[in-house]
Scaffold this motif. Structure first.
Motif, short mmCIF file in Angstrom:
data_model
loop_
_atom_site.label_atom_id
_atom_site.label_comp_id
_atom_site.label_asym_id
_atom_site.label_seq_id
_atom_site.Cartn_x
_atom_site.Cartn_y
_atom_site.Cartn_z
N ARG A 37 0.84 -1.19 0.00
CA ARG A 37 0.00 0.00 0.00
C ARG A 37 0.88 1.25 0.00
O ARG A 37 2.00 1.22 0.50
N CYS A 38 0.37 2.33 -0.57
CA CYS A 38 1.10 3.59 -0.63
C CYS A 38 0.35 4.65 0.16
O CYS A 38 -0.89 4.67 0.18
N ALA A 39 1.09 5.55 0.78
CA ALA A 39 0.49 6.68 1.48
C ALA A 39 1.44 7.84 1.40
O ALA A 39 2.65 7.67 1.27
N GLN A 40 0.87 9.04 1.45
CA GLN A 40 1.68 10.25 1.45
C GLN A 40 1.60 10.88 2.83
O GLN A 40 0.50 11.15 3.33
N ALA A 41 2.75 11.08 3.45
CA ALA A 41 2.78 11.68 4.79
C ALA A 41 2.15 13.07 4.74
O ALA A 41 2.24 13.76 3.73
N PRO A 42 1.47 13.45 5.83
CA PRO A 42 1.39 12.78 7.14
C PRO A 42 0.21 11.84 7.27
O PRO A 42 0.03 11.24 8.34
N LEU A 53 4.36 1.76 1.95
CA LEU A 53 5.36 2.69 1.44
C LEU A 53 4.85 4.11 1.67
O LEU A 53 3.76 4.46 1.23
N VAL A 54 5.66 4.91 2.36
CA VAL A 54 5.27 6.29 2.68
C VAL A 54 6.22 7.25 1.97
O VAL A 54 7.44 7.13 2.09
N THR A 55 5.66 8.20 1.24
CA THR A 55 6.44 9.20 0.53
C THR A 55 6.01 10.60 0.95
O THR A 55 5.01 10.77 1.65
N ALA A 56 6.77 11.58 0.53
CA ALA A 56 6.42 12.99 0.76
C ALA A 56 7.08 13.82 -0.32
O ALA A 56 8.20 13.53 -0.75
N ALA A 57 6.39 14.86 -0.76
CA ALA A 57 6.92 15.72 -1.81
C ALA A 57 7.99 16.65 -1.25
O ALA A 57 8.16 16.79 -0.03
N ALA A 58 8.71 17.30 -2.16
CA ALA A 58 9.78 18.20 -1.76
C ALA A 58 9.24 19.40 -0.99
O ALA A 58 8.15 19.89 -1.28
N CYS A 72 14.94 18.36 3.35
CA CYS A 72 14.43 16.99 3.33
C CYS A 72 12.91 16.96 3.21
O CYS A 72 12.22 17.85 3.72
N SER A 73 12.41 15.93 2.57
CA SER A 73 10.96 15.80 2.41
C SER A 73 10.27 15.53 3.74
O SER A 73 9.09 15.85 3.90
N LEU A 74 10.98 14.92 4.69
CA LEU A 74 10.43 14.65 6.02
C LEU A 74 11.50 14.92 7.07
O LEU A 74 12.68 14.59 6.88
N ASP A 77 11.11 14.25 13.32
CA ASP A 77 9.84 14.19 14.04
C ASP A 77 8.73 13.66 13.15
O ASP A 77 7.87 12.89 13.60
N GLU A 78 8.73 14.07 11.89
CA GLU A 78 7.69 13.60 10.97
C GLU A 78 7.84 12.12 10.68
O GLU A 78 6.85 11.38 10.61
N VAL A 79 9.08 11.65 10.51
CA VAL A 79 9.30 10.22 10.30
C VAL A 79 8.89 9.44 11.54
O VAL A 79 8.24 8.39 11.46
#
Length: 316
Positions: A37-42, A53-58, A72-74, A77-79
């Motif tokens: 599964r994919c998700a975009q933080a947060p 799989l967790v991603t985040a944009a620039a 960094c994209s994250l 604390d966010e990770v």
């Protein structure tokens, strides 16, 4: 890591996060077939029984190179929040750095796209000071609860093509079957200003008084004078670039020795190192999946067709 990860978090510098986030949106169905599964933080779900799989944009282009996390994209604390909210127990961090001169160059290009009118030296007067050390970033990520390993996937791999770079990132998911990248045949790769676009934007920026005007110009330049991320020609003069590369050489050698032992410690040391990184991957060419074949007539329809021809012959 003896077992496959149940949570993979991508932390990219500069454009790395945007590339993976954009590609993952097209690959969602294929990854789901692979049990990922994919998700975009947060906004992340719990891990459950399927890898996540967790991603985040620039992030927006920073102004202070002493704050490496701002690129960094994250953040840590966010990770950490992603790990806690998802319940991941076997966490793999994918860390995508970019050599510092290139990272600052790309950040400056993004700032110009946002309306900045100054020079590179005005934006980053301390560019040649070794403030963007990637070692502390990697160590902070490795120290987070649940993190089992950190894998370095440099953005310079994009020299083999954006699809090859995304494929290298997704290989770390350890799926049972190769991931079908054909959905990326229609991928509109994120773009950034090319050299001519930079010149036009810098020339017009002092004459734009409102955000609306700046947005109109940015939209026009991006539509006419942009290039795919990773294909951008370099804009820094050679001596300025060499000064930045030289300043970071000791820190980068230690970073690769400590956190990416499979890669040369000279990977960020000069042109030869970049060429070695570029040669790590082979280009990937994908074609759109063939449309499904038209359904064949059923046996009953075939028989009716034959009987119809026979009847017409007999009656004719």
């Amino acid at each position: 890591m003896s077992r496959a990860p149940d949570l993979v978090v991508h932390v990219g510098l500069g454009a790395a996060g945007t590339l993976l986030t954009s590609a993952a949106a097209l690959l969602g169905a294929e990854l789901a077939r692979q049990g990922v599964r994919c998700a975009q933080a947060p906004d992340v779900p719990s891990v459950g029984g399927a890898p996540l799989l967790v991603t985040a944009a620039a992030p927006p282009p920073p102004t202070d190179p002493s704050d490496a996390w701002a690129f960094c994209s994250l953040s840590p604390d966010e990770v950490g929040s992603v790990i806690e909210r998802s319940g991941g127990r076997r966490v793999r961090i994918l860390f995508s750095p970019e050599r510092q001169d290139r990272l600052l160059e790309r950040s400056y290009r993004d700032a110009v796209a946002g309306g900045y009118a100054g020079t590179f030296a005005e934006r980053y007067p301390r560019a040649a000071e070794p403030l963007l050390d990637y070692g502390p970033i990697a160590r902070a990520l490795e120290a987070l609860p649940g993190v089992a390993d950190l894998q370095v996937v440099p953005l310079e791999y994009v020299a083999a093509g954006q699809i090859a770079y995304v494929g290298a990132l997704l290989d770390t998911l350890e799926c049972d079957r190769p991931i079908d990248l054909r959905p990326l045949a229609t991928w509109r790769v994120p773009r950034e200003y090319g050299p001519r676009g930079m010149g036009i934007a810098l020339a017009m920026a002092p004459h734009l008084d409102t955000d609306a005007d700046r947005q109109k110009v940015a939209k026009y330049v991006m539509s006419r004078f942009s290039v795919p991320v990773g294909a951008s020609p370099r804009i820094l003069p050679g001596p300025d670039r060499q000064a930045i590369v030289h300043a970071y050489r000791p820190a980068n050698r230690k970073f690769f020795a400590d956190h990416a032992p499979a890669l040369s410690t000279s990977s960020y040391g000069g042109r030869t190192g970049l060429d070695m990184l570029a040669a790590t991957l082979s280009p990937v060419v994908v074609q759109p999946a063939a449309p499904p074949a038209a359904p064949r007539p059923t046996a009953r329809r075939a028989v009716r067709s034959v009987l119809g021809r026979v009847r017409r012959r007999l009656l004719g």
